[in-house]
Write an enzyme that holds these catalytic residues in place. Structure first.
Site, mmCIF file in Angstrom:
data_model
loop_
_atom_site.group_PDB
_atom_site.id
_atom_site.type_symbol
_atom_site.label_atom_id
_atom_site.label_comp_id
_atom_site.label_asym_id
_atom_site.label_seq_id
_atom_site.Cartn_x
_atom_site.Cartn_y
_atom_site.Cartn_z
ATOM 1 C CG ASP A 1 44.729 33.400 32.441
ATOM 2 O OD1 ASP A 1 45.019 32.399 32.860
ATOM 3 O OD2 ASP A 1 44.307 34.299 33.095
ATOM 4 C CG ASP B 1 40.478 34.472 34.832
ATOM 5 O OD1 ASP B 1 41.184 34.218 35.919
ATOM 6 O OD2 ASP B 1 40.098 35.546 34.364
ATOM 7 C CG HIS C 1 36.551 34.437 37.274
ATOM 8 N ND1 HIS C 1 37.551 34.402 38.243
ATOM 9 C CD2 HIS C 1 36.749 35.095 36.163
ATOM 10 C CE1 HIS C 1 38.734 35.343 37.773
ATOM 11 N NE2 HIS C 1 38.086 35.926 36.579
ATOM 12 C CB SER D 1 37.367 40.226 38.810
ATOM 13 O OG SER D 1 36.659 39.159 38.078
ATOM 14 C CG HIS E 1 36.540 37.262 32.498
ATOM 15 N ND1 HIS E 1 35.807 38.371 33.657
ATOM 16 C CD2 HIS E 1 37.634 36.910 32.725
ATOM 17 C CE1 HIS E 1 37.062 38.493 34.160
ATOM 18 N NE2 HIS E 1 37.960 37.532 33.851
ATOM 19 C CE LYS F 1 45.358 33.196 36.058
ATOM 20 N NZ LYS F 1 44.028 34.011 35.584
ATOM 21 C CD GLU G 1 40.740 39.163 39.777
ATOM 22 O OE1 GLU G 1 40.693 37.924 39.650
ATOM 23 O OE2 GLU G 1 40.570 39.843 38.699
ATOM 24 C CB ALA H 1 45.911 40.597 29.008
ATOM 25 C CB CYS I 1 46.712 36.686 33.863
ATOM 26 S SG CYS I 1 45.381 37.125 34.763
HETATM 27 C C1 VGL Z 1 42.734 38.518 33.001
HETATM 28 C C2 VGL Z 1 41.526 40.416 33.434
HETATM 29 C C3 VGL Z 1 40.576 39.608 34.230
HETATM 30 C C4 VGL Z 1 44.062 37.868 32.448
HETATM 31 C C5 VGL Z 1 42.134 37.638 33.884
HETATM 32 O O1 VGL Z 1 44.022 36.751 32.165
HETATM 33 O O2 VGL Z 1 44.963 38.806 32.137
HETATM 34 N N1 VGL Z 1 42.607 39.671 32.945
HETATM 35 N N2 VGL Z 1 40.894 38.384 34.431
HETATM 36 ZN ZN ZN Z 2 39.459 37.005 35.306
#
Ligand code: VGL
Ligand code: ZN
Length: 181
Positions: free
Chosen positions: A10, A52, A54, A60, A71, A94, A101, A129, A133
Site C-alpha cells: 500500500d 488499497d 476501493h 470502510s 481514500h 484489494k 473490508e 501501515a 495492512c
Molecule cells: C489501510 C486503513 C484503511 C492500510 C488501508 O493500508 O494500512 N489502513 N485502509
Molecule cells: Zn482502505
C-alpha cells in the site's frame, strides 16, 4: 523459480503526508522501499505490490459509517503508487468490493496462489501501515506457510505505539523483524 518475494504494501499517495489518510512520515520510507525493490530485483525475487483499491462507496468510509475518511478510490490520483516498480511487478488490488473490508493482501485476492505457483518460500514485507495492512498481510503470509520477514526500516505505522505492538504480535507469530540494507 524465485524462492523469495518482496511484498510492498500500500505505498500509495493517499497514505502519504498530504493524502486523504496519511501515515505520519510515511514518505520517509519511500527511498528505502525503492532500494529494497532494486535489491530484491537483483536477487531474482518476485516483486509484489499491493494496493488499497476501493470503490467510491466503500464500506470502510466514514460516509458509510466506517472508520476511515474516503481514500484510495480506484483509478484516482490518491490510489497511485509512490514507489518505483519494475514492469514485471505483480500488482494485487484489494478491498475492491463495496461491502467488504480487507486489510490483508491475501484476503479476497489470488496472492497465495500466485506465490505458490511461482515457487516462493520466503516473503519479505515493507510498506504501510504497520499496524493495519502490513500486520494483516504478514500474519496471513505466516498462515499460508511462507517464511515471513518484516523489513523494519521500510515500514511505518499510523501511531508509534501501535507500530511497536504490531511488530511484537508479528514476532510472536514467528515472523523475523530485520533490516537488510
Ligand atoms: C489501510 C486503513 C484503511 C492500510 C488501508 O493500508 O494500512 N489502513 N485502509
Ligand atoms: Zn482502505
Amino acid at each position: 523459480m524465485p524462492e523469495e518475494a518482496l511484498i510492498v504494501v500500500d505505498m500509495q499517495r493517499d497514505f502519504m503526508p498530504g493524502g486523504a489518510l496519511p501515515v505520519p512520515e510515511g514518505d520517509a520510507i519511500i527511498p528505502r522501499c525503492n532500494e529494497y525493490i532494486e535489491e530484491f530485483r537483483k536477487r531474482g525475487a518476485l516483486i509484489v505490490a499491493t494496493r488499497d483499491w476501493h470503490p467510491p462507496n466503500h464500506i470502510s468510509f466514514k460516509e458509510r459509517g466506517g472508520p476511515w475518511p474516503k481514500h484510495c478510490v480506484r483509478d484516482t490520483p490518491g490510489a497511485e503508487f509512490v514507489v518505483e516498480l519494475p514492469a514485471d511487478a505483480v500488482i494485487i488490488s484489494k478491498a475492491t468490493e463495496p461491502d467488504k473490508e480487507a486489510y490483508s493482501g491475501f484476503e479476497g485476492t489470488n496472492l497465495a496462489e500466485i506465490l505458490r505457483e511461482m515457487g516462493v518460500k520466503r516473503v519479505y514485507v515493507c510498506g504501510v501501515a504497520t499496524e493495519y495492512c502490513v500486520k494483516a498481510t504478514v500474519l496471513d503470509a505466516v498462515k499460508h506457510g511462507f517464511e515471513t520477514y518484516v523489513l523494519r526500516d521500510a515500514v511505518r505505522g499510523i501511531m508509534p505505539e501501535g507500530e511497536v505492538e504490531a511488530l511484537k504480535k508479528m514476532e510472536l507469530a514467528g515472523v523475523k523483524v530485520l533490516s537488510l540494507l
